[in-house]
Design a protein around this motif. Structure first.
Motif, mmCIF file in Angstrom:
data_model
loop_
_atom_site.group_PDB
_atom_site.id
_atom_site.type_symbol
_atom_site.label_atom_id
_atom_site.label_comp_id
_atom_site.label_asym_id
_atom_site.label_seq_id
_atom_site.Cartn_x
_atom_site.Cartn_y
_atom_site.Cartn_z
ATOM 1 N N ASP A 79 0.855 -1.192 0.000
ATOM 2 C CA ASP A 79 0.000 0.000 0.000
ATOM 3 C C ASP A 79 0.890 1.241 0.000
ATOM 4 O O ASP A 79 1.316 1.711 1.065
ATOM 5 C CB ASP A 79 -0.905 -0.005 1.235
ATOM 6 C CG ASP A 79 -1.888 1.166 1.231
ATOM 7 O OD1 ASP A 79 -1.801 2.029 0.330
ATOM 8 O OD2 ASP A 79 -2.737 1.231 2.148
ATOM 9 N N PRO A 80 1.206 1.791 -1.170
ATOM 10 C CA PRO A 80 2.162 2.907 -1.250
ATOM 11 C C PRO A 80 1.639 4.219 -0.686
ATOM 12 O O PRO A 80 2.415 5.138 -0.436
ATOM 13 C CB PRO A 80 2.423 3.033 -2.752
ATOM 14 C CG PRO A 80 1.180 2.522 -3.392
ATOM 15 C CD PRO A 80 0.706 1.415 -2.502
ATOM 16 N N VAL A 81 0.326 4.327 -0.478
ATOM 17 C CA VAL A 81 -0.271 5.582 -0.013
ATOM 18 C C VAL A 81 -0.484 5.607 1.497
ATOM 19 O O VAL A 81 -0.115 6.559 2.181
ATOM 20 C CB VAL A 81 -1.602 5.858 -0.745
ATOM 21 C CG1 VAL A 81 -2.258 7.140 -0.213
ATOM 22 C CG2 VAL A 81 -1.378 5.966 -2.239
ATOM 23 N N TRP A 82 -1.080 4.517 2.034
ATOM 24 C CA TRP A 82 -1.404 4.494 3.467
ATOM 25 C C TRP A 82 -0.781 3.309 4.189
ATOM 26 O O TRP A 82 -1.211 2.954 5.284
ATOM 27 C CB TRP A 82 -2.921 4.479 3.665
ATOM 28 C CG TRP A 82 -3.587 5.727 3.179
ATOM 29 C CD1 TRP A 82 -4.352 5.867 2.063
ATOM 30 C CD2 TRP A 82 -3.545 7.019 3.790
ATOM 31 N NE1 TRP A 82 -4.794 7.153 1.925
ATOM 32 C CE2 TRP A 82 -4.315 7.886 2.980
ATOM 33 C CE3 TRP A 82 -2.926 7.527 4.939
ATOM 34 C CZ2 TRP A 82 -4.477 9.234 3.282
ATOM 35 C CZ3 TRP A 82 -3.102 8.870 5.240
ATOM 36 C CH2 TRP A 82 -3.868 9.709 4.420
ATOM 37 N N GLY A 83 0.249 2.687 3.607
ATOM 38 C CA GLY A 83 0.895 1.565 4.277
ATOM 39 C C GLY A 83 1.516 1.984 5.594
ATOM 40 O O GLY A 83 1.840 3.160 5.798
ATOM 41 N N GLY A 136 1.513 10.512 7.920
ATOM 42 C CA GLY A 136 1.934 9.167 7.509
ATOM 43 C C GLY A 136 1.527 8.782 6.106
ATOM 44 O O GLY A 136 1.406 7.587 5.798
ATOM 45 N N VAL A 137 1.354 9.764 5.230
ATOM 46 C CA VAL A 137 0.886 9.479 3.883
ATOM 47 C C VAL A 137 2.062 9.262 2.931
ATOM 48 O O VAL A 137 3.154 9.790 3.134
ATOM 49 C CB VAL A 137 -0.008 10.639 3.379
ATOM 50 C CG1 VAL A 137 0.812 11.890 3.134
ATOM 51 C CG2 VAL A 137 -0.789 10.238 2.138
ATOM 52 N N LEU A 138 1.853 8.429 1.899
ATOM 53 C CA LEU A 138 2.824 8.189 0.827
ATOM 54 C C LEU A 138 4.173 7.655 1.326
ATOM 55 O O LEU A 138 5.235 8.097 0.862
ATOM 56 C CB LEU A 138 3.049 9.475 0.014
ATOM 57 C CG LEU A 138 1.808 10.075 -0.655
ATOM 58 C CD1 LEU A 138 2.110 11.478 -1.176
ATOM 59 C CD2 LEU A 138 1.337 9.172 -1.789
ATOM 60 N N PRO A 139 4.171 6.694 2.226
ATOM 61 C CA PRO A 139 5.459 6.203 2.759
ATOM 62 C C PRO A 139 6.323 5.519 1.708
ATOM 63 O O PRO A 139 7.550 5.647 1.733
ATOM 64 C CB PRO A 139 5.036 5.229 3.859
ATOM 65 C CG PRO A 139 3.666 4.769 3.458
ATOM 66 C CD PRO A 139 3.032 5.977 2.833
ATOM 67 N N TYR A 140 5.688 4.795 0.784
ATOM 68 C CA TYR A 140 6.463 4.085 -0.253
ATOM 69 C C TYR A 140 7.238 5.078 -1.107
ATOM 70 O O TYR A 140 8.434 4.890 -1.370
ATOM 71 C CB TYR A 140 5.530 3.250 -1.127
ATOM 72 C CG TYR A 140 6.210 2.667 -2.342
ATOM 73 C CD1 TYR A 140 6.905 1.462 -2.264
ATOM 74 C CD2 TYR A 140 6.177 3.332 -3.575
ATOM 75 C CE1 TYR A 140 7.545 0.927 -3.376
ATOM 76 C CE2 TYR A 140 6.809 2.812 -4.686
ATOM 77 C CZ TYR A 140 7.484 1.609 -4.582
ATOM 78 O OH TYR A 140 8.124 1.096 -5.694
ATOM 79 N N PHE A 141 6.571 6.124 -1.543
ATOM 80 C CA PHE A 141 7.210 7.092 -2.431
ATOM 81 C C PHE A 141 8.272 7.907 -1.696
ATOM 82 O O PHE A 141 9.307 8.254 -2.277
ATOM 83 C CB PHE A 141 6.148 8.005 -3.050
ATOM 84 C CG PHE A 141 5.200 7.270 -3.950
ATOM 85 C CD1 PHE A 141 5.577 6.912 -5.230
ATOM 86 C CD2 PHE A 141 3.927 6.915 -3.511
ATOM 87 C CE1 PHE A 141 4.712 6.216 -6.073
ATOM 88 C CE2 PHE A 141 3.057 6.225 -4.345
ATOM 89 C CZ PHE A 141 3.450 5.870 -5.620
#
Length: 261
Positions: A79-83, A136-141
């Motif tokens: 989940d790249p947005v909310w993981g 905590g948004v976009l943790p992957y990016f």
């Protein structure tokens, strides 16, 4: 989330203090002790030496975090947005403390290490990381952007050799330059297609609508701003690498042939 935010604030403050201490005390002490010829450098290069020593250590710490998250943190990668953002937030907090520390040093020593590109880079990164740290948004990016730090030790090593007066024709200098160009290309340029493909797929998905206008703007604007600068730097590095590998070599061959004739 409030607990995370307080913890991140503490880490930012500790990171800022640690990197300031490394610049003002640890690097001068260790450099004088272990680097022959360091004390003979002009003041301007000594200041930049300490700045690059600090940035190298930061890159090694954050690069380790980045690779661990990329390889083993399934929640972030799925989940790249909310993981689950906790590990990414720790890494980003360390980087944010470093960026504030480096901004202070750049402004304080502007005549010696001032660079408008670095000011733009740091401010763009801090603006984007604000939303990662607070909601905590976009943790992957955010973590993917941190991949760029893995090229920093190679860039700095190249500069250290030049500062210490290594001949540009020496094998160590040439190998260091090639390694810098390859590392910079791999972690800052070659990763752009998969990064923007994942970005486009996210934008087209319903989850994109759950983002506020602030995170959307910071994500898109910071990504474009940072990557334009990376492309400019890559162009300059590629030109320098070409010059060392081919132009200098041709001049050397002509000199040798001229002596033989």
């Amino acid at each position: 989330m409030e607990t995370y935010t307080c913890l991140c604030g503490t880490i930012i403050a500790c990171s800022f203090g640690t990197f300031q201490a490394l610049f003002h005390w640890a690097s001068p002490m260790l450099s004088r002790r272990f680097c022959a010829g360091f004390s003979d450098l002009p003041v301007k290069k000594i200041i930049e030496w300490h700045s690059r020593t600090v940035s190298t250590l930061h890159a090694l710490i954050v690069g380790t975090f980045c690779l661990y998250i990329l390889w083993f943190d399934e929640a972030v990668n799925i989940d790249p947005v909310w993981g689950e953002p906790f590990t990414v937030q720790l890494s980003i907090a360390i980087t944010t403390g470093y960026l504030f520390s480096d901004l202070l040093l750049i402004l304080h020593y502007w005549r010696d290490i001032g660079d408008r590109f670095f000011i733009m880079h740091h401010l763009s990164a801090v603006y984007a990381y604000y939303y990662v740290l607070t909601i905590g948004v976009l943790p992957y990016f955010a973590n993917f952007r941190q991949l760029a730090e893995l090229s920093t030790p190679f860039v700095n090593q190249r500069w250290f050799l030049e500062a210490m007066g290594y001949p540009k024709k020496s094998r160590l200098y040439v190998v260091s330059g090639v390694a810098m160009a390859v590392a910079f290309f791999v972690v800052r340029i070659a990763v752009l297609p998969p990064y923007y493909m994942r970005m486009l797929s996210t934008i087209r998905s319903p989850v994109f609508d759950t983002l506020g206008i602030g995170p959307k703007i910071s994500w898109l604007a910071a990504s474009l701003c940072l990557d334009v600068m990376n492309l400019i730097w890559m162009y300059k590095i590629a030109r320098g690498c070409y010059k060392v590998l081919f132009v200098t070599q041709r001049a050397s061959n002509k000199s040798i042939n001229g002596k033989e004739n």
